[in-house]
Write an enzyme that holds these catalytic residues in place. Structure first.
Site, PDB file in Angstrom:
ATOM      1  N   SER A   1       0.391  -1.110  -6.380  1.00  0.00           N
ATOM      2  CA  SER A   1      -0.338  -0.757  -5.163  1.00  0.00           C
ATOM      3  C   SER A   1       0.339   0.409  -4.435  1.00  0.00           C
ATOM      4  O   SER A   1       0.568   1.449  -5.049  1.00  0.00           O
ATOM      5  CB  SER A   1      -0.467  -2.013  -4.290  1.00  0.00           C
ATOM      6  OG  SER A   1      -1.424  -1.836  -3.295  1.00  0.00           O
TER       7      SER A   1
ATOM      8  N   ASP B   1     -11.111  -1.838  -8.952  1.00  0.00           N
ATOM      9  CA  ASP B   1      -9.931  -2.407  -8.311  1.00  0.00           C
ATOM     10  C   ASP B   1     -10.338  -3.255  -7.103  1.00  0.00           C
ATOM     11  O   ASP B   1     -11.021  -2.789  -6.198  1.00  0.00           O
ATOM     12  CB  ASP B   1      -9.038  -1.240  -7.873  1.00  0.00           C
ATOM     13  CG  ASP B   1      -7.781  -1.702  -7.182  1.00  0.00           C
ATOM     14  OD1 ASP B   1      -6.764  -1.821  -7.859  1.00  0.00           O
ATOM     15  OD2 ASP B   1      -7.826  -1.944  -5.959  1.00  0.00           O
TER      16      ASP B   1
ATOM     17  N   HIS C   1      -6.364  -6.649  -8.490  1.00  0.00           N
ATOM     18  CA  HIS C   1      -5.571  -5.570  -7.897  1.00  0.00           C
ATOM     19  C   HIS C   1      -4.123  -5.798  -8.275  1.00  0.00           C
ATOM     20  O   HIS C   1      -3.465  -6.657  -7.701  1.00  0.00           O
ATOM     21  CB  HIS C   1      -5.730  -5.567  -6.374  1.00  0.00           C
ATOM     22  CG  HIS C   1      -4.933  -4.499  -5.681  1.00  0.00           C
ATOM     23  ND1 HIS C   1      -5.099  -3.164  -5.934  1.00  0.00           N
ATOM     24  CD2 HIS C   1      -3.955  -4.574  -4.738  1.00  0.00           C
ATOM     25  CE1 HIS C   1      -4.268  -2.461  -5.176  1.00  0.00           C
ATOM     26  NE2 HIS C   1      -3.557  -3.293  -4.455  1.00  0.00           N
TER      27      HIS C   1
END
Ligand SMILES: *[C@@H]1O[C@H](CO)[C@@H](O)[C@H](O)[C@H]1NC(C)=O
Ligand SMILES: *[C@@H]1O[C@H](CO)[C@@H](O)[C@H](O)[C@H]1NC(C)=O
Ligand SMILES: *[C@@H]1O[C@H](CO)[C@@H](O)[C@H](O)[C@H]1NC(C)=O
Ligand SMILES: *[C@@H]1O[C@H](CO)[C@@H](O)[C@H](O)[C@H]1NC(C)=O
Ligand SMILES: *[C@@H]1O[C@H](CO)[C@@H](O)[C@H](O)[C@H]1NC(C)=O
Ligand SMILES: *[C@@H]1O[C@H](CO)[C@@H](O)[C@H](O)[C@H]1NC(C)=O
Length: 388
Positions: A176, A272, A339
């Protein structure tokens, strides 16, 4: 008396057998290590606490190999939001505690066959600008420091002092916002390890797209533009990007990856979870209620919602192709509604259900990392899949 002896011996034997039969645990709890002289080096979190990392020492042939995985946690784009993070891990190492090493950080060779015995380092993310800032905002309200670049420098220097500089292999990775940091720092990391043969980078769910022709692009652009302004990082962004286009667009990986010289692997879903959930329709949007219902149950999405998701996926495929400008780049682009996957055992293990061209994520990544094969695997699905 003899009977008693036998019982004790039997008990000891039973215990030894139990220990021998027990496989090494698939996870490992690893304590936090502060960087040295954090305050003098300005390598501090937003609240001024020391930056640092969780470190599991490598063994066997893994002792000369180094894997860094940068933690994620978004960005704060306004000072009031940053201040609310001072009492959590996103802004303070006081909350670092023990880290649970799983997936790509797992010490179990059945889960993590390629990296289980490497030096594994999980770097705490507490600066909210993808390890790039070096500034502060002093009031109103509590002072906030943005020292991500100093934390990154100090972590790398401390690891060099622990032997990283004379290793065989190294990987800079992250998830991330930490994956975006791995992209931003990839060439810099390579440059600091001149004696290591194989240095490569991995972005796990760090490819945040602008999708300028898909609705709400102004929201996505503003999110990064405000972060860059608040954290005063326009001068710290890669010059290859800022010399070419408006610096406010230089946190979008599609504008960065084409210039990176070091081998870089993009692991991402085209749908995502975080981007579809939060970047495609802003939280404050009037469409939000219907959108939440659609994302909770994909089978009830309206035709318009589906169109939006498909258009976003199209924009993703287009953006991520920029990685092909890097001759040694690789990618694994699935269609799962997730994610970041590399730290999750369900996805990062030989049993993972996510496969492209018959390869699990870890097989594809290892083939690319160890130069067995060039790897560009992209899903043929044009809509979100539930991958469990
Ligand atoms: C930390 O500070 C001490 C004392 O000033 C100094 O001797 C040492 O070199 C410093 N270490 C690093 C890594 O900055
Ligand atoms: C660590 O993660 C593993 C794998 O997800 C899980 O089984 C285990 O319970 C976790 N341990 C702790 C202490 O959180
Ligand atoms: C993978 O699945 C097999 C069969 O279900 C099981 O025996 C094995 O322990 C699993 N491996 C991991 C790493 O979970
Ligand atoms: C912002 O960054 C520039 C360098 O890029 C520096 O000269 C300036 O002092 C910084 N401003 C603040 C408020 O930190
Ligand atoms: C999703 O919606 C469909 C159609 O209304 C319904 O049949 C299904 O049970 C729902 N699934 C869940 C998990 O709520
Ligand atoms: C994937 O593996 C299965 C079973 O081993 C095989 O039947 C299939 O042809 C393979 N597909 C590809 C694309 O290699």
């Amino acid at each position: 008396m003899f009977k008693m002896h036998c019982m004790i011996i039997a008990l000891i034997v039973a215990c030894l057998l139990a220990v021998a039969a027990q496989r090494v645990s698939s996870f490992e709890l690893v304590p936090f290590t502060e960087v040295t002289n954090a305050t003098e080096r300005r390598a501090v979190c937003m609240d001024g606490s020391p930056g640092g990392y969780h470190y599991s020492v490598g063994s066997g042939y893994g002792a000369k190999n180094w894997l860094l995985y940068l933690m994620g946690g978004g960005w704060c784009a306004d000072i009031a939001t940053c201040q609310t993070y001072l009492n959590e891990i996103r802004g303070s190492s006081r909350f670092a505690g023990m880290a649970n090493f799983t997936g790509i950080l797992s010490p179990d060779k059945h889960v993590n066959p390629d990296f289980y015995n490497w030096n594994r380092i999980y770097v705490v993310y507490c600066d909210q600008s993808s390890f790039l800032g070096d500034s502060e905002v002093d009031g109103p309200g509590p002072k906030v420091q943005f020292r991500g670049s100093k934390i990154f420098d100090a972590v790398v220097e401390d690891l060099l002092a622990k032997g990283m500089g004379v290793g065989d292999n190294a990987i800079l990775s992250g998830r991330s916002a930490g994956a975006l940091a791995a992209i931003l720092h990839c060439d810099d990391f390579r440059a600091r390890l001149p004696n290591i043969c194989r240095v490569k980078c991995l972005s796990d769910a760090g490819f945040f797209i602008r999708a300028e022709n898909v609705p709400n692009a102004d929201y996505r652009e503003q999110m990064f533009a405000s972060t860059i302004m608040l954290h005063n990082i326009s001068g710290l962004l890669p010059a290859t990007c800022t010399q070419r286009i408006d610096p406010s667009l230089c946190l979008f990986p599609e504008n960065l990856v084409g210039d990176i010289q070091t081998p870089l692997f993009i692991l991402n879903s085209a749908f995502d979870y975080y981007q579809v959930e939060y970047h495609l329709v802003p939280k404050s949007s009037p469409d939000r209620i219907g959108w939440n219902m659609c994302l909770n149950n994909l089978s009830i999405c309206t035709a318009a919602d589906k169109r939006l998701i498909i258009d976003f996926g199209d924009a993703f495929f287009k953006g991520v192709r920029q990685i092909l400008k890097n001759p040694s780049g690789g990618m694994f682009i699935d269609a799962c509604f997730v994610h970041s996957v590399a730290w999750v055992e369900r996805y990062w293990s030989p049993n993972s259900t996510i496969k492209l061209g018959n390869l699990t994520i870890l097989e594809a990544f290892a083939n690319w990392y160890f130069d067995r094969d060039s790897v560009t695997l992209v899903t043929s699905s044009n809509y979100i899949e539930n991958c469990y």
